[in-house]
Design a protein around this motif. Structure first.
Motif, PDB file in Angstrom:
ATOM      1  N   ARG A  60      10.255  24.724  19.281  1.00 36.67           N
ATOM      2  CA  ARG A  60      10.423  23.667  19.341  1.00 36.67           C
ATOM      3  C   ARG A  60      10.562  22.024  20.198  1.00 36.67           C
ATOM      4  NH1 ARG A  60      10.573  21.478  14.711  1.00 36.67           N
ATOM      5  NH2 ARG A  60      12.236  22.063  13.819  1.00 36.67           N
TER       6      ARG A  60
ATOM      7  N   ARG B 164       2.853  17.148  27.836  1.00 33.37           N
ATOM      8  CA  ARG B 164       1.430  17.603  27.710  1.00 33.37           C
ATOM      9  C   ARG B 164       1.801  19.342  28.205  1.00 33.37           C
ATOM     10  NH1 ARG B 164      -3.356  14.745  27.593  1.00 33.37           N
ATOM     11  NH2 ARG B 164      -4.801  15.762  28.337  1.00 33.37           N
TER      12      ARG B 164
ATOM     13  N   ARG C  96       2.396  21.356  25.834  1.00 32.92           N
ATOM     14  CA  ARG C  96       1.777  21.137  23.671  1.00 32.92           C
ATOM     15  C   ARG C  96       0.295  21.911  24.757  1.00 32.92           C
ATOM     16  NH1 ARG C  96       0.767  14.961  21.928  1.00 32.92           N
ATOM     17  NH2 ARG C  96       2.583  14.828  21.266  1.00 32.92           N
TER      18      ARG C  96
ATOM     19  N   ASP D  95       5.138  23.068  19.730  1.00 29.13           N
ATOM     20  CA  ASP D  95       4.709  21.780  19.191  1.00 29.13           C
ATOM     21  C   ASP D  95       5.985  21.288  19.565  1.00 29.13           C
ATOM     22  OD1 ASP D  95       5.871  20.112  17.497  1.00 29.13           O
ATOM     23  OD2 ASP D  95       6.373  21.359  15.147  1.00 29.13           O
ATOM     24  N   THR D  96       5.933  19.717  20.032  1.00 31.54           N
ATOM     25  CA  THR D  96       6.552  18.878  21.169  1.00 31.54           C
ATOM     26  C   THR D  96       6.155  17.206  20.373  1.00 31.54           C
ATOM     27  OG1 THR D  96       5.781  19.836  23.323  1.00 31.54           O
ATOM     28  CG2 THR D  96       6.775  18.135  23.089  1.00 31.54           C
ATOM     29  N   LEU D  97       7.000  16.832  20.136  1.00 29.68           N
ATOM     30  CA  LEU D  97       6.793  15.746  19.927  1.00 29.68           C
ATOM     31  C   LEU D  97       7.637  14.320  21.435  1.00 29.68           C
ATOM     32  CD1 LEU D  97       8.796  15.156  17.063  1.00 29.68           C
ATOM     33  CD2 LEU D  97       6.299  15.173  16.615  1.00 29.68           C
ATOM     34  N   CYS D  98       6.405  13.550  21.494  1.00 29.27           N
ATOM     35  CA  CYS D  98       6.181  12.485  22.387  1.00 29.27           C
ATOM     36  C   CYS D  98       7.265  11.153  21.969  1.00 29.27           C
ATOM     37  CB  CYS D  98       5.461  12.721  23.638  1.00 29.27           C
ATOM     38  SG  CYS D  98       4.755  14.504  23.852  1.00 29.27           S
TER      39      CYS D  98
ATOM     40  N   ARG E 184      -2.967  23.812  20.891  1.00 23.64           N
ATOM     41  CA  ARG E 184      -2.361  22.587  20.060  1.00 23.64           C
ATOM     42  C   ARG E 184      -3.418  21.412  20.490  1.00 23.64           C
ATOM     43  NH1 ARG E 184       1.868  21.664  16.679  1.00 23.64           N
ATOM     44  NH2 ARG E 184       2.178  24.172  17.303  1.00 23.64           N
TER      45      ARG E 184
ATOM     46  N   CYS F 166      -2.168  14.761  19.532  1.00 26.22           N
ATOM     47  CA  CYS F 166      -1.514  14.442  18.388  1.00 26.22           C
ATOM     48  C   CYS F 166      -0.962  15.544  18.039  1.00 26.22           C
ATOM     49  CB  CYS F 166      -2.671  13.706  17.266  1.00 26.22           C
ATOM     50  SG  CYS F 166      -3.546  14.725  16.956  1.00 26.22           S
ATOM     51  N   ASN F 167      -1.021  16.498  18.752  1.00 24.89           N
ATOM     52  CA  ASN F 167       0.104  17.801  18.988  1.00 24.89           C
ATOM     53  C   ASN F 167      -0.329  18.586  17.619  1.00 24.89           C
ATOM     54  OD1 ASN F 167       3.206  19.329  19.553  1.00 24.89           O
ATOM     55  ND2 ASN F 167       3.922  18.358  17.740  1.00 24.89           N
ATOM     56  N   GLN F 168      -0.987  19.227  17.255  1.00 25.33           N
ATOM     57  CA  GLN F 168      -1.572  19.391  15.548  1.00 25.33           C
ATOM     58  C   GLN F 168      -1.754  20.827  16.438  1.00 25.33           C
ATOM     59  OE1 GLN F 168      -1.250  19.306  12.606  1.00 25.33           O
ATOM     60  NE2 GLN F 168       0.234  16.585  13.402  1.00 25.33           N
TER      61      GLN F 168
END
Ligand SMILES: [Zn+2]
Length: 161
Positions: free
Chosen positions: A6, A18, A21, A26-29, A95, A99-101
């Motif tokens: 992650r 991006r 993803r 799983d990547t938060l930006c 994914r 929004c990474n979901q």
């Protein structure tokens, strides 16, 4: 198999985020977060991707990749190389890019009228995001991304041998 990797990507690394993803990670930006203390609030299991030397020094104890290149392809190669990621870690188009979901497969009948008619006629399967309701299908963009990502992983395997 779903990868356990992650990530949390700095605001300047939006394209890399991006790409990760797209590869199913799983990547938060940071650029999507309103939290000014973004890196302090994310959980410690995420690999931080940064180009900022100060952040690297401050978060030294955390898992981190210090990105050196401007080019997103080279950035992705560096992540693959340093973390020794394999193609088996990749779960393409699983994914939501926005929004990474995780995406889930939707019934074809359920998306009639929600996607262009020519797309609906050609595509056998559709996926949707449970958060933003975006609908995904394997278009020409899909093929280009598969080529691009598989080339990155292949290059790294060759160079590692
Ligand atoms: Zn979404």
């Amino acid at each position: 198999m779903r990868s356990a990797w992650r990530f949390a990507a700095e605001a300047t690394l939006g394209k890399l985020g991006r790409d990760l993803r797209t590869a199913g990670f799983d990547t938060l930006c940071q650029h999507q977060s309103r939290d000014v203390h973004f890196f302090d609030t994310i959980d410690g299991g995420r690999v931080i991707l940064t180009r900022t030397r100060l952040l690297k020094l401050r978060l030294e104890a955390r898992p981190l990749v210090f990105i050196r290149d401007n080019d997103p392809v080279q950035q992705m190669k560096q992540v693959v190389r340093e973390l020794n990621l394999g193609w088996c870690d990749v779960n393409l188009f699983s994914r939501c890019l926005a929004c990474n979901q995780n995406l889930y497969e939707v019934d074809r009948e359920a998306v009639i009228g929600l996607v262009p008619a020519y797309v609906w006629q050609r595509q056998p399967t559709f996926h949707a995001c449970g958060q933003c309701d975006r609908i995904y299908w394997a278009g020409s963009h899909h093929d280009r991304m598969v080529e691009r990502l598989s080339a990155i992983f292949q290059d790294e395997r060759r160079e590692n041998q």
